[in-house]
Write a protein that holds these residues in place. Structure first.
Motif, PDB file in Angstrom:
ATOM      1  N   CYS A   1       0.850  -1.197   0.000  1.00  0.00           N
ATOM      2  CA  CYS A   1       0.000   0.000   0.000  1.00  0.00           C
ATOM      3  C   CYS A   1       0.883   1.244   0.000  1.00  0.00           C
ATOM      4  O   CYS A   1       1.739   1.395   0.882  1.00  0.00           O
ATOM      5  CB  CYS A   1      -0.891   0.034   1.242  1.00  0.00           C
TER       6      CYS A   1
ATOM      7  N   PHE B   1       0.911   5.279   0.422  1.00  0.00           N
ATOM      8  CA  PHE B   1       0.089   6.363   0.957  1.00  0.00           C
ATOM      9  C   PHE B   1       0.816   7.697   0.878  1.00  0.00           C
ATOM     10  O   PHE B   1       1.922   7.833   1.413  1.00  0.00           O
ATOM     11  CB  PHE B   1      -0.274   6.100   2.426  1.00  0.00           C
TER      12      PHE B   1
ATOM     13  N   GLY C   1      -2.910  10.434   5.107  1.00  0.00           N
ATOM     14  CA  GLY C   1      -2.371   9.126   4.757  1.00  0.00           C
ATOM     15  C   GLY C   1      -1.794   8.407   5.959  1.00  0.00           C
ATOM     16  O   GLY C   1      -1.724   7.166   5.978  1.00  0.00           O
ATOM     17  N   GLN C   2      -1.378   9.165   6.954  1.00  0.00           N
ATOM     18  CA  GLN C   2      -0.855   8.562   8.170  1.00  0.00           C
ATOM     19  C   GLN C   2      -1.961   7.759   8.877  1.00  0.00           C
ATOM     20  O   GLN C   2      -1.727   6.633   9.343  1.00  0.00           O
ATOM     21  CB  GLN C   2      -0.306   9.649   9.096  1.00  0.00           C
TER      22      GLN C   2
ATOM     23  N   ALA D   1      -2.550   4.599   6.886  1.00  0.00           N
ATOM     24  CA  ALA D   1      -1.489   3.616   7.110  1.00  0.00           C
ATOM     25  C   ALA D   1      -1.718   2.850   8.409  1.00  0.00           C
ATOM     26  O   ALA D   1      -1.495   1.630   8.476  1.00  0.00           O
ATOM     27  CB  ALA D   1      -0.126   4.310   7.122  1.00  0.00           C
TER      28      ALA D   1
ATOM     29  N   ALA E   1      -4.443   0.362   7.756  1.00  0.00           N
ATOM     30  CA  ALA E   1      -3.915  -0.762   6.973  1.00  0.00           C
ATOM     31  C   ALA E   1      -3.079  -1.695   7.849  1.00  0.00           C
ATOM     32  O   ALA E   1      -3.147  -2.922   7.702  1.00  0.00           O
ATOM     33  CB  ALA E   1      -3.085  -0.242   5.804  1.00  0.00           C
ATOM     34  N   ARG E   2      -2.300  -1.130   8.774  1.00  0.00           N
ATOM     35  CA  ARG E   2      -1.514  -1.946   9.703  1.00  0.00           C
ATOM     36  C   ARG E   2      -2.430  -2.867  10.519  1.00  0.00           C
ATOM     37  O   ARG E   2      -2.083  -4.011  10.802  1.00  0.00           O
ATOM     38  CB  ARG E   2      -0.716  -1.055  10.650  1.00  0.00           C
TER      39      ARG E   2
ATOM     40  N   ILE F   1       3.745  -1.406   3.925  1.00  0.00           N
ATOM     41  CA  ILE F   1       3.235  -0.035   3.972  1.00  0.00           C
ATOM     42  C   ILE F   1       4.329   0.920   3.505  1.00  0.00           C
ATOM     43  O   ILE F   1       5.432   0.937   4.065  1.00  0.00           O
ATOM     44  CB  ILE F   1       2.794   0.343   5.402  1.00  0.00           C
TER      45      ILE F   1
ATOM     46  N   ILE G   1       5.187   4.970   2.620  1.00  0.00           N
ATOM     47  CA  ILE G   1       4.796   6.375   2.746  1.00  0.00           C
ATOM     48  C   ILE G   1       5.524   7.189   1.681  1.00  0.00           C
ATOM     49  O   ILE G   1       6.741   7.076   1.514  1.00  0.00           O
ATOM     50  CB  ILE G   1       5.161   6.925   4.141  1.00  0.00           C
TER      51      ILE G   1
ATOM     52  N   ILE H   1       4.143   4.389  12.584  1.00  0.00           N
ATOM     53  CA  ILE H   1       3.811   3.435  11.526  1.00  0.00           C
ATOM     54  C   ILE H   1       4.920   2.407  11.298  1.00  0.00           C
ATOM     55  O   ILE H   1       4.648   1.267  10.947  1.00  0.00           O
ATOM     56  CB  ILE H   1       3.519   4.190  10.202  1.00  0.00           C
TER      57      ILE H   1
ATOM     58  N   PRO I   1       7.108   2.285   8.755  1.00  0.00           N
ATOM     59  CA  PRO I   1       6.772   1.843   7.396  1.00  0.00           C
ATOM     60  C   PRO I   1       7.844   0.952   6.778  1.00  0.00           C
ATOM     61  O   PRO I   1       9.020   1.018   7.134  1.00  0.00           O
ATOM     62  CB  PRO I   1       6.654   3.165   6.626  1.00  0.00           C
TER      63      PRO I   1
END
Length: 222
Positions: free
Chosen positions: A60, A62, A77-78, A81, A84-85, A93, A95, A112, A114
């Motif tokens: 994904c 974001f 988007g944070q 994310a 999604a996590r 993920i 960013i 996150i 990421p």
């Protein structure tokens, strides 16, 4: 054939089109990319929740700055994310953002962690290609602005933090990651996070513990 389900979220359609074109043109022969796109939080939430029930996304992407959801629950988007996590635990993920301030970078990594973190001003088509393939195999991939910031942070932590030295020492003695907690008093997830930071510090790009130990020895940490 390796089917890779991808979600790309950015409020500028031409940017998403550019990402798609780069990934499709540079994918490996055995890779089939199935790409969904969203331009705002409402669209993205619907796609994430639908994917969680049927065919989860593998990766994904974001953007951070996005139009918020109509219910006010998701503002960036944070937030997406983090969702999604929770509901896509196996998804990578990534960013992508224009933000390059140290505080924002630190906050995103802390919240996150990421698998990929790309600053748009650093990004070229070649870097996006390299980042995508590395994120699939040996995450994380962080662009130069993020890496330089993290190096400064991790170097200062290493100088005062003996736990990272212990992690390196016991790894070099053949102790497996799952058993390290018995020696350093941390959870496996905390140890994995520190190992990721160490690999960034020592510029380990293949994700291997053996390479980390070699670089640590070369730099006098073992």
């Amino acid at each position: 054939m390796n089917h890779i389900n991808i979600l790309m979220v950015d409020d500028h359609p031409i940017i998403i089109e550019g990402y798609q074109n780069v990934l499709m043109a540079s994918k490996k022969e055995d890779q089939t990319l199935l790409i969904d796109t969203a331009n705002n939080c409402d669209m993205a939430v619907t796609m994430i929740q639908r994917a969680a029930k049927s065919q989860p996304y593998d990766v994904c992407f974001f953007d951070i700055s996005l139009p918020g959801s109509s219910d006010g629950k998701y503002t960036s988007g944070q937030d997406l994310a983090l969702l999604a996590r929770q509901v896509l635990p196996h998804a990578k993920i990534v960013i992508l953002t224009m933000f390059n301030e140290s505080f924002r970078i630190h906050n995103i990594i802390k919240e996150i962690n990421p698998d990929g973190f790309l600053i748009k001003s650093d990004l070229t088509s070649i870097e996006l290609t390299d980042a995508f393939q590395q994120i699939l195999r040996f995450p994380p991939y962080y662009s130069s602005t993020v890496t330089n910031y993290l190096k400064k942070v991790v170097v200062s932590q290493i100088n005062i933090d003996d736990i990272n030295r212990k992690i390196l020492h016991f790894l070099s003695q053949g102790v497996k990651t799952r058993s390290l907690g018995e020696y350093v008093g941390l959870s496996t997830s905390a140890i994995e996070k520190r190992k990721k930071q160490l690999k960034l510090l020592f510029s380990v790009t293949d994700g291997k513990d053996e390479t980390l130990l070699k670089e640590a020895r070369d730099k006098g940490f073992l």
